[in-house]
Write a protein that holds these residues in place. Structure first.
Motif, PDB file in Angstrom:
ATOM      1  N   GLY A  12      -3.889   4.520  78.921  1.00  0.00           N
ATOM      2  CA  GLY A  12      -3.905   3.911  77.593  1.00  0.00           C
ATOM      3  C   GLY A  12      -4.746   4.640  76.555  1.00  0.00           C
ATOM      4  N   THR A  13      -4.912   5.947  76.721  1.00  0.00           N
ATOM      5  CA  THR A  13      -5.716   6.648  75.701  1.00  0.00           C
ATOM      6  C   THR A  13      -4.980   6.700  74.359  1.00  0.00           C
ATOM      7  OG1 THR A  13      -4.904   8.851  76.318  1.00  0.00           O
ATOM      8  CG2 THR A  13      -6.905   8.072  77.419  1.00  0.00           C
ATOM      9  N   ASN A  14      -3.677   6.742  74.381  1.00  0.00           N
ATOM     10  CA  ASN A  14      -2.937   6.708  73.111  1.00  0.00           C
ATOM     11  C   ASN A  14      -3.032   5.329  72.465  1.00  0.00           C
ATOM     12  OD1 ASN A  14      -1.420   9.337  72.395  1.00  0.00           O
ATOM     13  ND2 ASN A  14      -1.170   9.147  74.605  1.00  0.00           N
ATOM     14  N   GLY A  89       3.302   6.236  76.968  1.00  0.00           N
ATOM     15  CA  GLY A  89       3.192   6.452  78.407  1.00  0.00           C
ATOM     16  C   GLY A  89       4.198   5.647  79.203  1.00  0.00           C
ATOM     17  N   ILE A 108       5.738   9.109  72.195  1.00  0.00           N
ATOM     18  CA  ILE A 108       4.929  10.337  72.125  1.00  0.00           C
ATOM     19  C   ILE A 108       5.249  11.168  73.365  1.00  0.00           C
ATOM     20  CG2 ILE A 108       2.936   9.049  73.097  1.00  0.00           C
ATOM     21  CD1 ILE A 108       2.457  11.996  70.760  1.00  0.00           C
ATOM     22  N   GLU A 180      -1.765  14.561  70.513  1.00  0.00           N
ATOM     23  CA  GLU A 180      -1.219  13.198  70.689  1.00  0.00           C
ATOM     24  C   GLU A 180      -2.008  12.136  69.933  1.00  0.00           C
ATOM     25  OE1 GLU A 180      -0.300  12.048  74.740  1.00  0.00           O
ATOM     26  OE2 GLU A 180      -0.101  14.140  75.308  1.00  0.00           O
TER      27      GLU A 180
HETATM   28  C1  GRF Z   1       0.658  10.839  77.410  1.00  0.00           C
HETATM   29  O1  GRF Z   1       0.486  12.133  77.895  1.00  0.00           O
HETATM   30  C2  GRF Z   1       1.951  10.764  76.623  1.00  0.00           C
HETATM   31  O2  GRF Z   1       2.266  11.940  76.004  1.00  0.00           O
HETATM   32  C3  GRF Z   1       2.957  10.461  77.695  1.00  0.00           C
HETATM   33  O3  GRF Z   1       2.280   9.611  78.590  1.00  0.00           O
HETATM   34  C4  GRF Z   1       0.886   9.841  78.530  1.00  0.00           C
HETATM   35  C5  GRF Z   1       0.185   8.529  78.309  1.00  0.00           C
HETATM   36  O4  GRF Z   1      -1.199   8.634  78.430  1.00  0.00           O
HETATM   37  N1  GRF Z   1       4.162   9.921  77.110  1.00  0.00           N
HETATM   38  P1  GRF Z   1      -2.148   7.417  78.039  1.00  0.00           P
HETATM   39  O5  GRF Z   1      -1.790   6.248  78.933  1.00  0.00           O
HETATM   40  O6  GRF Z   1      -1.929   7.102  76.585  1.00  0.00           O
HETATM   41  O7  GRF Z   1      -3.550   7.881  78.288  1.00  0.00           O
END
Ligand code: GRF
Length: 206
Positions: A12-14, A89, A108, A180
């Protein structure tokens, strides 16, 4: 106020980048109304809960088949009046949901589409492919989701340098930090402020 539904399955970093961008005013006229994970262990759910955002796990394992799972997902989005679905993600989204949200779902992807995308290019596989080919520039792409895999209209892209000695993990982290977490909030802000349209299958930004 545009109501976002963020679909996650991992760290969930995004999602964090989106919530931080709302707090800091990088994103205006939008709020995270709902976070859904297909994976009960996703740390993203905790990130949402700690901000008081409704967070829910809808696991495919709880349904008899994929169709029932997809129906439940769509129902949850609609009942919560989600206006823009953000895939952060979350791997596959079925045609049933794409059709209910035409040009209202964004994703993304951690490469510069059309390179290193499509079936099989997810997670670390993307960065493994980049390193195996020896390209010098990678990056990330935010795009609208259509019924194909990574084929929808491109909204924003940002390039990231590949460095000598990179491992897939190191490159993955750099692509997240430098691309991202920047372009996903920026794309949401553009959409929330009605600056994005799709004309002849391509995105136009005012
Ligand atoms: C990210 O690398 C995004 O590009 C892909 O899934 C990953 C999700 O990472 N679609 P996070 O859960 O947001 O850290």
């Amino acid at each position: 106020m545009l109501k976002l539904g963020v679909l996650v399955s991992g760290g969930g970093t995004n999602l964090q980048a989106i919530m931080d961008a709302i707090d800091s005013g990088v994103i205006t006229n939008a709020e995270v109304g709902l976070v859904i994970s297909n994976n009960p262990g996703a740390y993203a759910l905790k990130r949402a809960e700690s901000r008081g955002i409704p967070a829910k796990c809808i696991s495919p394992k709880k349904f008899e088949n994929r169709e029932e799972f997809h129906k439940a997902l769509l129902q949850e989005l609609q009942e919560n009046k989600v206006e823009l679905v953000v895939l952060a993600g979350f791997l596959a989204i079925p045609p049933m949901i794409v059709e209910a949200y035409p040009n209202r779902i964004i994703n993304i992807h951690p490469s510069l589409i059309p390179s290193f995308c499509g079936v099989g290019f997810y997670g670390l596989h993307v960065h493994e492919g980049v390193l195996a080919r020896g390209v010098k520039v990678s990056g990330a792409t935010v795009h609208f989701v259509d019924t194909g895999t990574d084929t929808g209209p491109i909204i924003l892209q940002k390039a990231v340098e590949v460095q000598q000695g990179d491992t897939p993990e190191v490159l993955q982290r750099r692509v997240m930090e430098e691309a991202e977490w920047k372009i996903l909030p920026k794309a949401i802000d553009l959409i929330a402020n009605n600056r994005v349209s799709v004309q002849n299958g391509k995105v136009v930004i005012d």
